[in-house]
Write a protein that holds these residues in place. Sequence first.
Motif, PDB file in Angstrom:
ATOM      1  N   PRO A 145       0.788  -1.231   0.000  1.00 32.58           N
ATOM      2  CA  PRO A 145       0.000   0.000   0.000  1.00 32.58           C
ATOM      3  C   PRO A 145       0.819   1.280   0.000  1.00 32.58           C
ATOM      4  CG  PRO A 145       0.033  -0.951   2.196  1.00 32.58           C
ATOM      5  CD  PRO A 145       0.721  -1.938   1.289  1.00 32.58           C
ATOM      6  N   GLY A 146       2.098   1.194   0.344  1.00 34.82           N
ATOM      7  CA  GLY A 146       2.905   2.408   0.436  1.00 34.82           C
ATOM      8  C   GLY A 146       2.747   3.061   1.803  1.00 34.82           C
ATOM      9  N   ALA A 147       3.289   4.238   1.904  1.00 31.63           N
ATOM     10  CA  ALA A 147       3.284   4.946   3.186  1.00 31.63           C
ATOM     11  C   ALA A 147       1.883   5.383   3.576  1.00 31.63           C
ATOM     12  CB  ALA A 147       4.208   6.159   3.098  1.00 31.63           C
ATOM     13  N   SER A 148       1.692   5.669   4.842  1.00 29.91           N
ATOM     14  CA  SER A 148       0.415   6.180   5.313  1.00 29.91           C
ATOM     15  C   SER A 148       0.085   7.483   4.605  1.00 29.91           C
ATOM     16  CB  SER A 148       0.472   6.409   6.823  1.00 29.91           C
ATOM     17  OG  SER A 148      -0.672   7.106   7.262  1.00 29.91           O
ATOM     18  N   ALA A 149      -1.172   7.622   4.201  1.00 32.20           N
ATOM     19  CA  ALA A 149      -1.606   8.847   3.524  1.00 32.20           C
ATOM     20  C   ALA A 149      -1.849   9.983   4.512  1.00 32.20           C
ATOM     21  CB  ALA A 149      -2.872   8.568   2.722  1.00 32.20           C
ATOM     22  N   GLY A 150      -1.791   9.696   5.800  1.00 38.60           N
ATOM     23  CA  GLY A 150      -1.901  10.743   6.802  1.00 38.60           C
ATOM     24  C   GLY A 150      -3.306  11.141   7.192  1.00 38.60           C
ATOM     25  N   PHE A 151      -4.296  10.293   6.885  1.00 40.17           N
ATOM     26  CA  PHE A 151      -5.679  10.611   7.255  1.00 40.17           C
ATOM     27  C   PHE A 151      -5.913  10.271   8.726  1.00 40.17           C
ATOM     28  CE2 PHE A 151      -6.283   9.482   2.629  1.00 40.17           C
ATOM     29  CZ  PHE A 151      -6.394  10.807   2.197  1.00 40.17           C
ATOM     30  N   GLY A 152      -6.372  11.234   9.478  1.00 41.56           N
ATOM     31  CA  GLY A 152      -6.607  11.014  10.893  1.00 41.56           C
ATOM     32  C   GLY A 152      -7.743  10.068  11.183  1.00 41.56           C
ATOM     33  N   ASP A 153      -8.661   9.890  10.239  1.00 40.93           N
ATOM     34  CA  ASP A 153      -9.799   8.993  10.437  1.00 40.93           C
ATOM     35  C   ASP A 153      -9.578   7.623   9.810  1.00 40.93           C
ATOM     36  OD1 ASP A 153      -9.906   9.941   7.864  1.00 40.93           O
ATOM     37  OD2 ASP A 153     -11.948  10.725   7.985  1.00 40.93           O
ATOM     38  N   VAL A 154      -8.334   7.323   9.444  1.00 42.47           N
ATOM     39  CA  VAL A 154      -7.969   5.998   8.934  1.00 42.47           C
ATOM     40  C   VAL A 154      -6.864   5.462   9.833  1.00 42.47           C
ATOM     41  CG1 VAL A 154      -7.163   4.648   6.962  1.00 42.47           C
ATOM     42  CG2 VAL A 154      -8.599   6.655   6.590  1.00 42.47           C
ATOM     43  N   ALA A 155      -7.268   4.828  10.922  1.00 46.84           N
ATOM     44  CA  ALA A 155      -6.309   4.338  11.894  1.00 46.84           C
ATOM     45  C   ALA A 155      -5.600   3.098  11.380  1.00 46.84           C
ATOM     46  CB  ALA A 155      -7.028   4.021  13.211  1.00 46.84           C
ATOM     47  N   ALA A 156      -4.411   2.851  11.877  1.00 47.16           N
ATOM     48  CA  ALA A 156      -3.661   1.654  11.504  1.00 47.16           C
ATOM     49  C   ALA A 156      -4.423   0.408  11.925  1.00 47.16           C
ATOM     50  CB  ALA A 156      -2.288   1.678  12.165  1.00 47.16           C
ATOM     51  N   GLY A 157      -4.373  -0.604  11.071  1.00 46.95           N
ATOM     52  CA  GLY A 157      -4.955  -1.893  11.421  1.00 46.95           C
ATOM     53  C   GLY A 157      -6.422  -2.069  11.119  1.00 46.95           C
ATOM     54  N   ARG A 158      -7.095  -1.051  10.567  1.00 52.45           N
ATOM     55  CA  ARG A 158      -8.497  -1.225  10.183  1.00 52.45           C
ATOM     56  C   ARG A 158      -8.576  -2.065   8.908  1.00 52.45           C
ATOM     57  NH1 ARG A 158     -12.095   2.562  12.051  1.00 52.45           N
ATOM     58  NH2 ARG A 158     -13.642   1.064  11.258  1.00 52.45           N
ATOM     59  N   TRP A 159      -9.766  -2.639   8.635  1.00 52.65           N
ATOM     60  CA  TRP A 159      -9.906  -3.514   7.472  1.00 52.65           C
ATOM     61  C   TRP A 159      -9.688  -2.782   6.157  1.00 52.65           C
ATOM     62  CZ3 TRP A 159     -13.765  -2.237   4.008  1.00 52.65           C
ATOM     63  CH2 TRP A 159     -14.802  -1.411   4.468  1.00 52.65           C
ATOM     64  N   PHE A 160      -9.810  -1.455   6.164  1.00 55.15           N
ATOM     65  CA  PHE A 160      -9.652  -0.674   4.943  1.00 55.15           C
ATOM     66  C   PHE A 160      -8.379   0.156   4.907  1.00 55.15           C
ATOM     67  CE2 PHE A 160     -12.476   1.548   7.947  1.00 55.15           C
ATOM     68  CZ  PHE A 160     -11.721   2.676   8.228  1.00 55.15           C
ATOM     69  N   THR A 161      -7.526   0.065   5.931  1.00 59.40           N
ATOM     70  CA  THR A 161      -6.365   0.954   6.033  1.00 59.40           C
ATOM     71  C   THR A 161      -5.429   0.815   4.848  1.00 59.40           C
ATOM     72  OG1 THR A 161      -6.481   0.890   8.451  1.00 59.40           O
ATOM     73  CG2 THR A 161      -4.407   1.619   7.466  1.00 59.40           C
ATOM     74  N   ASN A 162      -5.017  -0.409   4.535  1.00 57.19           N
ATOM     75  CA  ASN A 162      -4.101  -0.610   3.410  1.00 57.19           C
ATOM     76  C   ASN A 162      -4.725  -0.153   2.100  1.00 57.19           C
ATOM     77  OD1 ASN A 162      -2.122  -1.654   5.060  1.00 57.19           O
ATOM     78  ND2 ASN A 162      -2.559  -3.800   4.570  1.00 57.19           N
ATOM     79  N   ALA A 163      -6.017  -0.420   1.924  1.00 62.96           N
ATOM     80  CA  ALA A 163      -6.691  -0.038   0.681  1.00 62.96           C
ATOM     81  C   ALA A 163      -6.738   1.477   0.521  1.00 62.96           C
ATOM     82  CB  ALA A 163      -8.107  -0.613   0.655  1.00 62.96           C
TER      83      ALA A 163
END
Length: 339
Positions: free
Chosen positions: A209-227
């Motif tokens: 998925p690459g680096a975190s996009a920095g969205f505060g409402d997309v926490a690490a480990g959620r089912w959609f985080t990598n997507a």
Amino acid sequence: MKRALSVLLVLLLIASLSAVPVLAAGGTGSGGGNGGGNGKSPLEVASVTINGSSLESVSSVPASGTINVSFTRGMDEHAASTITAIKIADAASKVSFDGDRTFSVTFSNLKPGKYTLVVGTAAQANNDNFLEKEYTQDFVVSGPDHDCPSAGFTDVNPSTSNWTHKPIDYVLNHKYMQGLSETSFDPNGVISRAMVVQVLYAMDGKPAPGASAGFGDVAAGRWFTNAVNWAANNHIVSGYSKTSFRPEEPVSRQQLVTIVYRYAQYKRYDSTASGIIADFEDAASLSDYAVIPMKWAIGHKIISGLRTEGHVQLAPKGTATRAQLAVILKAFDENIKTS
């Protein structure tokens, strides 16, 4: 406990469970008694439907579904027999009393074969010994004409006239989407931003998925985080701000088409805009950002609009559904990936 009833509804297996050809339903009539009774039953069956269609009018029924039986008169004055859960071959069947005049029978995972619905009065439940038959109706559970992973879903109509059936099977077979439970796909369910990017991420084989996009409402480990991170890093979808993605927000039809269009660009597929939107009476309601993606989708037959009472509309701001997403994904694979 609800008032005592005088009706026992039993489904009897009357033929082999091996596959049989599709046959027209052969009931003895949905109103009044048949040759098995004396015509004096107080029930007066008014209608028998399966998944909303008359049981007599369908040539075959799905492996899972609900049969509803309605009566023209109430049953409150009649004495006594209780409704019990029953079995049909290897599949469970539940009988419920919905009111003074309606029963429903829910069944699941029936094997292909011929069955009979029997409605009777004053029956001995243990040996199916009916004193009077009010109604009998044969029906056939047929095997699908294609690999049908949706057969176990009670909310997916298997009729050939159902334009979403094969697309739903397609996305299930390709593991782009999955059901919400063992018995429900939820075809009319609303799709969210997170759902769309998760499905496209699955279509792409779930790459790094690459680096975190920095969205505060997309926490690490959620089912959609990598997507979400994958989609943002590849410019398939953007946030509402640098720190907000709004993963649970519903997706409109024009937003869905735009995201799929950007996915095509990411994959370097044909992104030529060639369709004519003027044929749709609500084309003027398209947002500016969605005009080119919508032309592309129409030109490549990914969407064809919604037809209602002679009107053909794009309904660009209407909420997109899970079934519509399945239709778009199947058309995308067939008309874009192979072009």
